[in-house]
Design a protein around this motif. Sequence first.
Motif, PDB file in Angstrom:
ATOM      1  N   GLY A  12      -0.707   5.582  -2.627  1.00  0.00           N
ATOM      2  CA  GLY A  12      -1.319   5.874  -3.920  1.00  0.00           C
ATOM      3  C   GLY A  12      -0.722   7.048  -4.676  1.00  0.00           C
ATOM      4  O   GLY A  12      -1.279   7.490  -5.678  1.00  0.00           O
ATOM      5  N   LYS A  13       0.402   7.560  -4.225  1.00  0.00           N
ATOM      6  CA  LYS A  13       0.992   8.744  -4.857  1.00  0.00           C
ATOM      7  C   LYS A  13       1.434   8.472  -6.296  1.00  0.00           C
ATOM      8  O   LYS A  13       1.252   9.327  -7.164  1.00  0.00           O
ATOM      9  CB  LYS A  13       2.176   9.258  -4.046  1.00  0.00           C
ATOM     10  CG  LYS A  13       1.770   9.940  -2.773  1.00  0.00           C
ATOM     11  CD  LYS A  13       2.817  10.939  -2.373  1.00  0.00           C
ATOM     12  CE  LYS A  13       2.513  11.587  -1.054  1.00  0.00           C
ATOM     13  NZ  LYS A  13       1.342  12.404  -1.041  1.00  0.00           N
ATOM     14  N   ILE A  14       2.007   7.309  -6.560  1.00  0.00           N
ATOM     15  CA  ILE A  14       2.507   7.039  -7.916  1.00  0.00           C
ATOM     16  C   ILE A  14       1.359   7.066  -8.923  1.00  0.00           C
ATOM     17  O   ILE A  14       1.457   7.710  -9.966  1.00  0.00           O
ATOM     18  CB  ILE A  14       3.294   5.711  -7.976  1.00  0.00           C
ATOM     19  CG1 ILE A  14       4.577   5.829  -7.134  1.00  0.00           C
ATOM     20  CG2 ILE A  14       3.620   5.335  -9.418  1.00  0.00           C
ATOM     21  CD1 ILE A  14       5.403   4.560  -7.045  1.00  0.00           C
ATOM     22  N   LEU A  15       0.270   6.390  -8.616  1.00  0.00           N
ATOM     23  CA  LEU A  15      -0.881   6.383  -9.529  1.00  0.00           C
ATOM     24  C   LEU A  15      -1.472   7.792  -9.656  1.00  0.00           C
ATOM     25  O   LEU A  15      -1.838   8.228 -10.748  1.00  0.00           O
ATOM     26  CB  LEU A  15      -1.938   5.394  -9.049  1.00  0.00           C
ATOM     27  CG  LEU A  15      -3.070   5.087 -10.006  1.00  0.00           C
ATOM     28  CD1 LEU A  15      -2.549   4.604 -11.352  1.00  0.00           C
ATOM     29  CD2 LEU A  15      -4.007   4.065  -9.402  1.00  0.00           C
ATOM     30  N   LYS A  16      -1.532   8.530  -8.572  1.00  0.00           N
ATOM     31  CA  LYS A  16      -2.020   9.912  -8.600  1.00  0.00           C
ATOM     32  C   LYS A  16      -1.148  10.768  -9.519  1.00  0.00           C
ATOM     33  O   LYS A  16      -1.652  11.523 -10.348  1.00  0.00           O
ATOM     34  CB  LYS A  16      -2.030  10.489  -7.184  1.00  0.00           C
ATOM     35  CG  LYS A  16      -2.478  11.921  -7.105  1.00  0.00           C
ATOM     36  CD  LYS A  16      -2.371  12.452  -5.686  1.00  0.00           C
ATOM     37  CE  LYS A  16      -2.672  13.936  -5.675  1.00  0.00           C
ATOM     38  NZ  LYS A  16      -2.164  14.613  -4.526  1.00  0.00           N
TER      39      LYS A  16
END
Length: 82
Positions: free
Chosen positions: A46-50
Amino acid sequence: MKKIVKPENGYYLESDKHLIIKAYLSSNRTKQSIWEEYTGHAEEHGKILKWMRELGYEAPEKIRKLVNQSPISDGDRTNSIS
């Protein structure tokens, strides 16, 4: 394509975050495939969305639809059975 290496301090550079986000937004590929291409790691957790939220990017329509969908409440379920 630039392979991004996670720095020793454990934090990606902001410029690298922008690079990954722009690659995701400009393609029809999944976040996971972009992440693997740029970092070499299979899981992006989920890093990209974060990062998109932190850096002021707007989520693509496909993500907004998934987030805005509301589950059926228990009251609706009982009414639809009758």
